[in-house]
Structure formats: structure tokens, C-alpha cells
Design an enzyme around this catalytic site. Structure first.
Site, PDB file in Angstrom:
ATOM      1  N   TYR A  47      45.852 -15.368 -53.190  1.00 30.89           N
ATOM      2  CA  TYR A  47      45.211 -14.118 -52.772  1.00 30.89           C
ATOM      3  C   TYR A  47      46.223 -13.271 -52.004  1.00 30.89           C
ATOM      4  O   TYR A  47      46.947 -13.780 -51.152  1.00 30.89           O
ATOM      5  CB  TYR A  47      44.004 -14.431 -51.887  1.00 30.89           C
ATOM      6  CG  TYR A  47      43.357 -13.227 -51.264  1.00 30.89           C
ATOM      7  CD1 TYR A  47      42.416 -12.475 -51.959  1.00 30.89           C
ATOM      8  CD2 TYR A  47      43.689 -12.823 -49.969  1.00 30.89           C
ATOM      9  CE1 TYR A  47      41.823 -11.363 -51.387  1.00 30.89           C
ATOM     10  CE2 TYR A  47      43.099 -11.716 -49.381  1.00 30.89           C
ATOM     11  CZ  TYR A  47      42.171 -10.990 -50.102  1.00 30.89           C
ATOM     12  OH  TYR A  47      41.587  -9.879 -49.520  1.00 30.89           O
ATOM     13  N   HIS A  48      46.250 -11.974 -52.288  1.00 33.51           N
ATOM     14  CA  HIS A  48      47.237 -11.067 -51.697  1.00 33.51           C
ATOM     15  C   HIS A  48      46.641 -10.334 -50.505  1.00 33.51           C
ATOM     16  O   HIS A  48      45.728  -9.521 -50.649  1.00 33.51           O
ATOM     17  CB  HIS A  48      47.692 -10.058 -52.749  1.00 33.51           C
ATOM     18  CG  HIS A  48      49.022  -9.428 -52.464  1.00 33.51           C
ATOM     19  ND1 HIS A  48      49.295  -8.787 -51.283  1.00 33.51           N
ATOM     20  CD2 HIS A  48      50.156  -9.339 -53.208  1.00 33.51           C
ATOM     21  CE1 HIS A  48      50.538  -8.328 -51.312  1.00 33.51           C
ATOM     22  NE2 HIS A  48      51.086  -8.659 -52.462  1.00 33.51           N
TER      23      HIS A  48
END
Length: 299
Positions: free
Chosen positions: A89-90
């Protein structure tokens, strides 16, 4: 004059930590340039001759991670000995990912190649740092070569869009991206999910506005600056690998990764929101994330 001073002070409070991170990143590149000049190096940036300076830079970022975010890394034993694709996840700023790279190198002497957005390669003055730390454009060919050479390759399918427009609800913004699954099937390697707890509480973006969304979609450039930098607790969880299966389709593999993206210690793939709820307060809570710095039970 007083109003102007207060305004400037407020802006600095909002952006001082992100700007400090940018400063340290450029300082890391300067260190590499000095090392290269002093040793007259012309070797491949990924070769072992750079390991001593890599260790110096990784040690600096690991100390920063420990001091500012009480950083913890869990699940390293889930990484395969050989090649694989890490999917994560960014956050608004992928500083947690930089922490992960640093600790992985210090613990395992292992370099993980990182797929980055095209705009990263247009940033001035970072060419050597990107090369030595293994930042790659992420074309299918580049990823396949890296995997063939035994590297771990990491990618965030949400990329810059997820960084800019996800929020404290931690919603995934993958769209129709499934190239990573196609590469994994072609290279016959596992996919390993990864997630950092509280990453959105540490650094945030201003609420989405239609203008900024349209601006990004038309230019693919991140015009919206991140803010924050609070010393909340960061814990990165590496989940169980999803093994290569010659009978699985690309769509099924993408679905498996979506369901197991935030998986740490569970075998069963459950819904992504249920897994996020297991590791993350939804919506994210800054005060809770700060208090977790003193929570010894989770260690």
C-alpha cells in the site's frame, strides 16, 4: 507583518518534516557522489562494490526510523530466498518503504529493486541514488530481468494515485492494474503482500478536490504536497507469500492479492477491509497512532 509571520510559521509546521526528508534524500545522493569520486568507481550501481556506502545510508535511515517512528518490521521470514514480487500500500509519502529497504539491507544484506513512477526519474540530482538503491522504471522487461537475476521486486499497484487520493480510510486505488500479476505468472515467482500500520497518520494529503484530481489525471504529476510528519508508530507487516500456481489466471491472482494484501500471520485470505480492521484503526486516528509508541504489548 505579524499575520505574515504566523502564516509562514503555520506552513513550516505543516511541511517541515516532509521537507526535511527531501533534504536527507538529496544528502544521501551527495554522499554517494563523494564516495564515487573518492574511489573512482565506474562499476554497475547494483554491484557489491557499493555495499559499504549502502550500509552507511541504510544505517542513517534506520536510526531515523527508530527515533522518529519507533519503526518495527515483522514477517521478514515470509520473504522467499529467491526472487519474488512485493506488493504494498502506498502512503502519502512512502517513507515507510524506505525504512523497509534500509532494514532489509541491514538485516539480510539484500537489495530489493523498486518500481517507481516515471516522474521520479525526472527529479533533478537523484540519478546516482536511484541507480544504487535499485529504483527501476517498471517495464515488463525490466521486472522480468530483475526477477531472473534473483532479486526481489516491489511495486505498489496504486502508485502515485493511491498516494495522492487515498486517505485515512486506507482504500486501495488499484484500478485495473494487474501487470504485476502477469509478470509474476510469467516469471513463476510468488507475490508477497506488505503493509505499514499508521502510514496515513504520519503523513497525509489535503482532501481530494476535483481540480487536483483532473490535474493529476491529465499530467500524471503529483502537484498536491503532503503534510504532517507526526512521530506516530510505524509497523510494517510482510504477509505470507502467495505461491506461483500454473493453473491460476491473472484475474484470480489479482483477487488473491487484494484479499491478502494486509495479511501478516493468517493463512486464510479474507476480505481486505476485515484485514485492515485487524491491523488498523479505521478511519485512522492520529492520537491512537501516537500512543502506540508506548504500547509494549504489540512488540
Amino acid at each position: 507583518l505579524i499575520i505574515a509571520s504566523l502564516t509562514i510559521s503555520g506552513i513550516l509546521v505543516f511541511f517541515i518534516v516532509p521537507l526535511t526528508i527531501v533534504f536527507f534524500i538529496y544528502l544521501s545522493n551527495i554522499l554517494l557522489l563523494i564516495y564515487q569520486r573518492n574511489n573512482e568507481l565506474k562499476a554497475d550501481p547494483l554491484s557489491d562494490v557499493w555495499n559499504s556506502v549502502r550500509k552507511t545510508i541504510a544505517s542513517f535511515w534506520d536510526i531515523y526510523a527508530r527515533v522518529w517512528h519507533g519503526y518495527e518490521l515483522h514477517g521478514v521470514e515470509n520473504l522467499p530466498e529467491g526472487p519474488g514480487i512485493l506488493v504494498y500500500y502506498h502512503g502519502a509519502i512512502p517513507i515507510d518503504y524506505l525504512y523497509f529497504l534500509s532494514r532489509l539491507f541491514l538485516w539480510k544484506k539484500r537489495l530489493c529493486l523498486s518500481v517507481a513512477d516515471n516522474f521520479v526519474f525526472r527529479l533533478p540530482g537523484l540519478k546516482l541514488l536511484l541507480a544504487v538503491t535499485g529504483i527501476i522504471p517498471g517495464t515488463r522487461e525490466e521486472c522480468l530481468v530483475a526477477l531472473k537475476n534473483g532479486y526481489l521486486v516491489s511495486i505498489s499497484p496504486g502508485g502515485v494515485r493511491e498516494a495522492l487520493f487515498s486517505d485515512e480510510s486506507y482504500r486501495l486505488m488499484w484500478g485495473n492494474r494487474k501487470g504485476f500479476a502477469q509478470v509474476a505468472l510469467e516469471a513463476k515467482v510468488p507475490i508477497i503482500p506488505m503493509y505499514t500500520q499508521n502510514v496515513r497518520e504520519g503523513y497525509r494529503m489535503f482532501k481530494e478536490r476535483r481540480f487536483f484530481r483532473q490535474l493529476y489525471e491529465s499530467t500524471r504529476l503529483p502537484f498536491t504536497p503532503p503534510y504532517g510528519g507526526l512521530p506516530v508508530k510505524f509497523r510494517t507487516y510482510i504477509g505470507k507469500p502467495i505461491p506461483y500456481d500454473p493453473n491460476i489466471t491473472t484475474e484470480e491472482l489479482v483477487e488473491k492479492v487484494c484479499k491478502g494484501k494486509f495479511l501478516f500471520s493468517f493463512q486464510t485470505k479474507t476480505a481486505v477491509q476485515a484485514l485492515i480492521s485487524k491491523h488498523q484503526t479505521i478511519p485512522g486516528n492520529i492520537w491512537k497512532a501516537l500512543l502506540e509508541r508506548f504500547d509494549k504489548r504489540r512488540k
